[in-house]
Scaffold this motif. Structure first.
Motif, short mmCIF file in Angstrom:
data_model
loop_
_atom_site.label_atom_id
_atom_site.label_comp_id
_atom_site.label_asym_id
_atom_site.label_seq_id
_atom_site.Cartn_x
_atom_site.Cartn_y
_atom_site.Cartn_z
N HIS A 76 45.32 -14.17 21.39
CA HIS A 76 45.53 -15.51 20.72
C HIS A 76 46.96 -16.12 20.58
O HIS A 76 47.78 -15.25 20.16
CB HIS A 76 44.81 -15.51 19.36
N GLN A 77 47.28 -17.38 20.81
CA GLN A 77 48.46 -17.82 20.21
C GLN A 77 48.34 -19.03 19.54
O GLN A 77 48.16 -20.40 19.89
CB GLN A 77 49.11 -18.34 21.66
N PRO A 78 48.21 -19.00 17.85
CA PRO A 78 48.17 -20.03 17.20
C PRO A 78 49.43 -20.94 17.45
O PRO A 78 50.41 -20.51 17.78
CB PRO A 78 48.37 -19.49 15.75
N PRO A 79 49.21 -22.38 17.18
CA PRO A 79 50.50 -23.20 17.04
C PRO A 79 51.64 -22.98 16.28
O PRO A 79 51.43 -22.45 15.13
CB PRO A 79 49.87 -24.50 16.67
N LEU A 84 50.60 -28.87 17.35
CA LEU A 84 50.58 -28.06 18.70
C LEU A 84 48.99 -27.65 18.93
O LEU A 84 48.45 -27.31 17.89
CB LEU A 84 51.61 -27.22 18.91
N PRO A 85 48.72 -27.42 20.10
CA PRO A 85 47.38 -26.81 20.16
C PRO A 85 47.40 -25.44 19.91
O PRO A 85 48.28 -24.55 19.78
CB PRO A 85 47.11 -27.01 21.76
N TYR A 86 46.19 -24.61 19.72
CA TYR A 86 45.68 -23.45 19.55
C TYR A 86 45.35 -22.89 20.87
O TYR A 86 44.54 -23.45 21.54
CB TYR A 86 44.60 -23.27 18.53
N ARG A 103 42.18 -29.15 17.95
CA ARG A 103 41.63 -29.25 16.34
C ARG A 103 40.56 -27.93 16.45
O ARG A 103 40.20 -27.23 17.27
CB ARG A 103 41.13 -30.37 16.05
N GLY A 104 40.26 -27.49 15.24
CA GLY A 104 39.44 -26.30 14.86
C GLY A 104 40.14 -25.38 13.83
O GLY A 104 41.43 -25.17 14.07
N ALA A 105 39.38 -24.80 13.19
CA ALA A 105 39.96 -23.71 12.23
C ALA A 105 40.18 -22.57 13.01
O ALA A 105 39.41 -22.06 13.69
CB ALA A 105 38.79 -23.47 11.25
N PRO A 106 41.63 -21.78 12.55
CA PRO A 106 41.92 -20.64 13.20
C PRO A 106 40.88 -19.56 13.17
O PRO A 106 40.33 -18.84 14.23
CB PRO A 106 43.22 -20.12 12.67
N ARG A 107 40.34 -19.52 11.72
CA ARG A 107 39.44 -18.25 11.57
C ARG A 107 38.32 -18.59 12.50
O ARG A 107 37.65 -17.50 12.97
CB ARG A 107 38.88 -18.24 10.04
N ILE A 109 38.02 -19.96 15.39
CA ILE A 109 38.25 -19.60 16.78
C ILE A 109 38.39 -18.21 17.26
O ILE A 109 37.92 -17.73 18.13
CB ILE A 109 39.57 -20.32 17.24
N GLU A 110 39.07 -17.48 16.10
CA GLU A 110 39.11 -15.90 16.27
C GLU A 110 37.83 -15.25 16.20
O GLU A 110 37.52 -14.29 16.87
CB GLU A 110 39.89 -15.52 14.82
N ASP A 111 36.63 -16.05 15.52
CA ASP A 111 35.43 -15.39 15.51
C ASP A 111 34.62 -15.61 16.80
O ASP A 111 33.95 -14.63 17.04
CB ASP A 111 34.52 -16.02 14.38
N GLN A 112 35.05 -16.82 17.28
CA GLN A 112 34.21 -17.15 18.45
C GLN A 112 34.53 -16.31 19.80
O GLN A 112 33.92 -15.90 20.63
CB GLN A 112 34.40 -18.61 18.55
N LEU A 113 35.96 -16.00 19.72
CA LEU A 113 36.65 -15.41 20.61
C LEU A 113 37.44 -14.12 20.40
O LEU A 113 38.85 -14.19 20.44
CB LEU A 113 37.48 -16.54 21.69
N PRO A 114 36.84 -13.01 19.83
CA PRO A 114 37.57 -11.95 19.64
C PRO A 114 38.36 -11.29 20.65
O PRO A 114 37.89 -11.04 21.74
CB PRO A 114 36.44 -11.11 18.83
#
Length: 697
Positions: A76-79, A84-86, A103-107, A109-114
């Motif tokens: 993962h590369q948070p902005p 900037l995009p995630y 857009r979208g909450a980092p948490r 995104i992490e849950d969706q794509l571990p």
């Protein structure tokens, strides 16, 4: 036999909130799609599909394509900063690419794509700096749920507050409620067309396996469209048999009065007129009530056919009535029929809302005694106080505004009145079957001799002054012109203002006493005075709104100017043009448009320039605008079909009509096994009035 809705259908007619995933807010939002019950979802079909079939890699695909691939999540590369995009780096079997979220909450995104896990992702791909990206995938699923994503995903019509996911889930819920039902389609027809069972057709339509399966030509959709049209035609056929079951008089004309009129005519009736006269006379001679539609193009000579039908009623010892939608048209019919009726020695009278006091009382008394043979008027003819001595035939003119229920009510005026409905609006075959499927139809598709062709020309409103100057020549030679003002909007008042403005400018240009004005807001007496002055030639130009669209007949008028013609429907323009070309003089119709025209606007006006055939014009109008607009959405007679397409499935409509009539001929009370299945179909399609017609029949 029970006349209530069958128990097996109750789950389909419960509230939408009984479906999983549909709360009160969603249920309310679905109302915008005319979805109020689970049943409505069954017939709200996907309009396209998205190909979600699995592939090994994005390699070789172009930007904009949709892909479904299995990936391993790398990192993962948070902005680095806001805006900037995630980015999530993943790889399929051949290449690495990025999944991007703007857009979208980092948490989340992490849950969706571990990281380190496998996921099935599906979405539109893009290229950025020569690299593949998938921004905001439509679907992210763990491998064990991969089966939840179909190879072809249906795309439903949506409205605010309803997503594809919600729609698909609700439709799925409705499908689980479809009960086992007996077959209502004729087995031979079903086998010939290769149609599936009803429940299978629904399932296939909601779970398409290719783009072909969402087209109107797929067998599943054909089957569902037929079911819808068949239920409608059964309803019309029941209404028709209701009218025909009422014992009719056998009205046998002896031809004595008809031959007097025919011998007084300066021409012979056309083949189409003669055919229609014969069809109507044959219907009237039967012991069943007539329920017939006479459809004629502009100037095809419906008035003569109507008079012949009325004379059959008089020859048989009864009376006839003719009803027009407006007073202008009623007076016109009266004038047109009077001379011919006089040739036959028949007493013809007119009754309108303007007849008051003693005059009215005398007419009503003469009618009740039978001294008046034929009465012409507006819908005031059907008030309770108007009593006929022996009414045998009721003719209703221009009643494409009348639905089947009003027609049923009308025929109750006499003990067993034959009904003839006339329209000068050619209606495409599929629409006439939808609108008038309860009636038998006679068509006038030839013009009587002596009608001159009309030259139709187009001109821009920029040349308005030239047009006014051109008018001076013909007017000085004694010719007359109509000038129809634009439909500014669906408001009589605004249209009237437009007409009054044009009236002032034309009067200033052509002279005070030359120009008259009629519009829908005027008192009837004033309107009639102006019309009479134009008919007698006192006025040279008549400025009007569309009140002159139907039936006004001034043979000396040979010029028709229609301002802002692009605002009018094709059929309406054709009707207006038909007001000229009624005399010997060469006639012109000038369509004034405001540039620039849209592609469709130009095509519409060019069709008018190419042809005077009202039936061809009506078919073109239907193809361009669709059924609702051609007849006017407020039409009481035109149903809303969810699956059937009236523009493209007229053959299916004709098939449904002949099948419906045959079913009711063989089983009038729908009591056989197939008849009972047809009853269930009627309940399913919401045709409750049809069920009532069976139960009273």
């Amino acid at each position: 036999m029970s006349t209530g809705r069958p128990d097996i259908l109750f789950p389909l007619f419960s509230g939408l909130e009984t479906l999983a995933g549909v709360g009160p807010k969603t249920a309310k939002a679905l109302g915008a799609l005319h979805v109020e019950k689970p049943r409505d979802l069954l017939f709200t079909l996907p309009h396209s599909v998205v190909d979600r079939r699995r592939r090994d890699t994005l390699q070789g695909l172009g930007p904009g394509e949709i892909a479904t691939v299995s990936v391993t999540v790398l990192r993962h590369q948070p902005p680095a900063r806001k805006g900037l995009p995630y980015r999530v780096y993943v790889e399929d079997r051949q290449i690495a690419f990025q999944i991007v979220f703007f857009r979208g909450a980092p948490r989340w995104i992490e849950d969706q794509l571990p990281v380190g896990e496998q996921r099935l992702v599906s979405g539109k791909i893009e290229m950025y700096d020569g690299q593949y990206q998938m921004p905001h995938p439509d679907h992210i699923l763990p491998p064990e749920n991969a089966e939840d994503l179909p190879g072809f995903e249906p795309v439903y019509p949506l409205t605010a507050g309803v997503t594809q996911k919600v729609m698909a889930k609700a439709a799925e819920g409705a499908l689980t409620r479809v009960p086992e039902m007996e077959e209502w389609v004729d087995p031979a027809l079903k086998a010939r067309e290769g149609w599936p069972d009803f429940s299978v057709a629904l399932s296939q339509s909601h779970h398409p396996l290719s783009a072909n399966e969402v087209s109107a030509t797929s067998v599943a959709r054909q089957r569902l469209a037929y079911d819808e049209l068949f239920a409608h035609q059964i309803t019309l056929a029941l209404a028709r048999s209701q009218v025909r079951r009422g014992k009719g008089y056998e009205n046998h004309g002896n031809g004595r009065l008809q031959s007097k009129v025919l011998s007084a005519l300066p021409y012979r009736p056309t083949g189409a007129q003669a055919r229609a006269i014969d069809e109507i006379a044959a219907d009237m001679a039967e012991p069943k009530r007539m329920n017939r539609l006479l459809m004629g193009d502009v100037g095809a000579g419906k008035t003569l056919v109507a008079l012949m039908a009325l004379l059959v009623a008089v020859e048989a010892g009864g009376q006839g009535a003719m009803m027009a939608p407006t007073e202008i048209l009623a007076r016109q019919h009266y004038k047109g029929l009077q001379e011919l009726a006089a040739q036959a020695g028949v007493v013809l009278e007119i009754l309108t809302g303007r007849d008051k006091g003693r005059v009215r009382a005398d007419k009503l008394a003469a009618l009740a005694r039978g001294d008046i043979h034929i009465l012409v008027g507006t819908h005031a003819l059907f008030q309770d106080e108007v009593v006929f001595h022996d009414l045998r035939l009721a003719i209703i003119d221009e009643q494409h505004r009348f639905g089947v229920h009003q027609r049923l009510g009308l025929s109750k005026k006499g003990a067993a009145v034959d009904v003839l409905v006339m329209t000068a609006t050619p209606i495409p075959r599929s629409l006439s079957l939808a609108q008038y499927g309860d009636m038998d139809v006679s068509i006038l598709d030839e013009k009587p001799p002596g009608r001159t062709p009309i030259k139709t020309a187009l001109s821009s409103t920029d040349r308005l002054d030239e047009v006014v100057n051109h008018l001076r020549g013909p007017i000085s030679e004694g010719r007359q012109a109509y000038w129809v003002c634009p439909l500014v909007e669906e408001s009589e008042v605004v249209d009237m203002i437009a007409a009054e403005e044009r009236f002032k400018t034309l009067r200033a240009a052509l002279g005070e006493g030359e120009v008259g004005l009629v519009h829908g807001q005027m008192p009837a007496e004033e309107k009639d005075r102006t019309m009479a002055a134009f008919s007698s030639g006192e006025l040279s130009v008549l400025v009007a709104t569309t009140v002159i669209e139907v039936g006004v007949d001034v043979p000396n008028a040979s010029i028709m100017v229609i301002e802002r013609a692009e605002h009018f429907g094709l059929a309406q323009l054709h009707q207006l043009r038909g007001r000229v070309g009624r005399g010997a003089a060469a006639s012109t119709c000038l369509l004034l448009y405001k540039p620039p025209l849209t592609e469709t606007g130009r095509r519409r006006l060019e069709i008018l320039r190419e042809t005077e055939d009202g039936f061809r014009i009506a078919e073109e109008d239907l193809a361009m605008r669709g059924a609702g607009d051609v007849l006017g959405t407020a039409q009481s007679g035109l149903p809303r079909f969810r699956v059937a397409d009236l523009e493209r499935q007229s053959a299916l409509m004709a098939l449904a009509q002949s099948d419906a009539r045959k079913v009711l001929h063989d089983d009038p009370k729908l009591e056989t096994e197939r008849g009972r299945a047809v009853r269930v179909l009627l309940w399913l399609m919401g045709k409750d009035e049809a069920i009532r017609l069976i139960s009273v029949g």
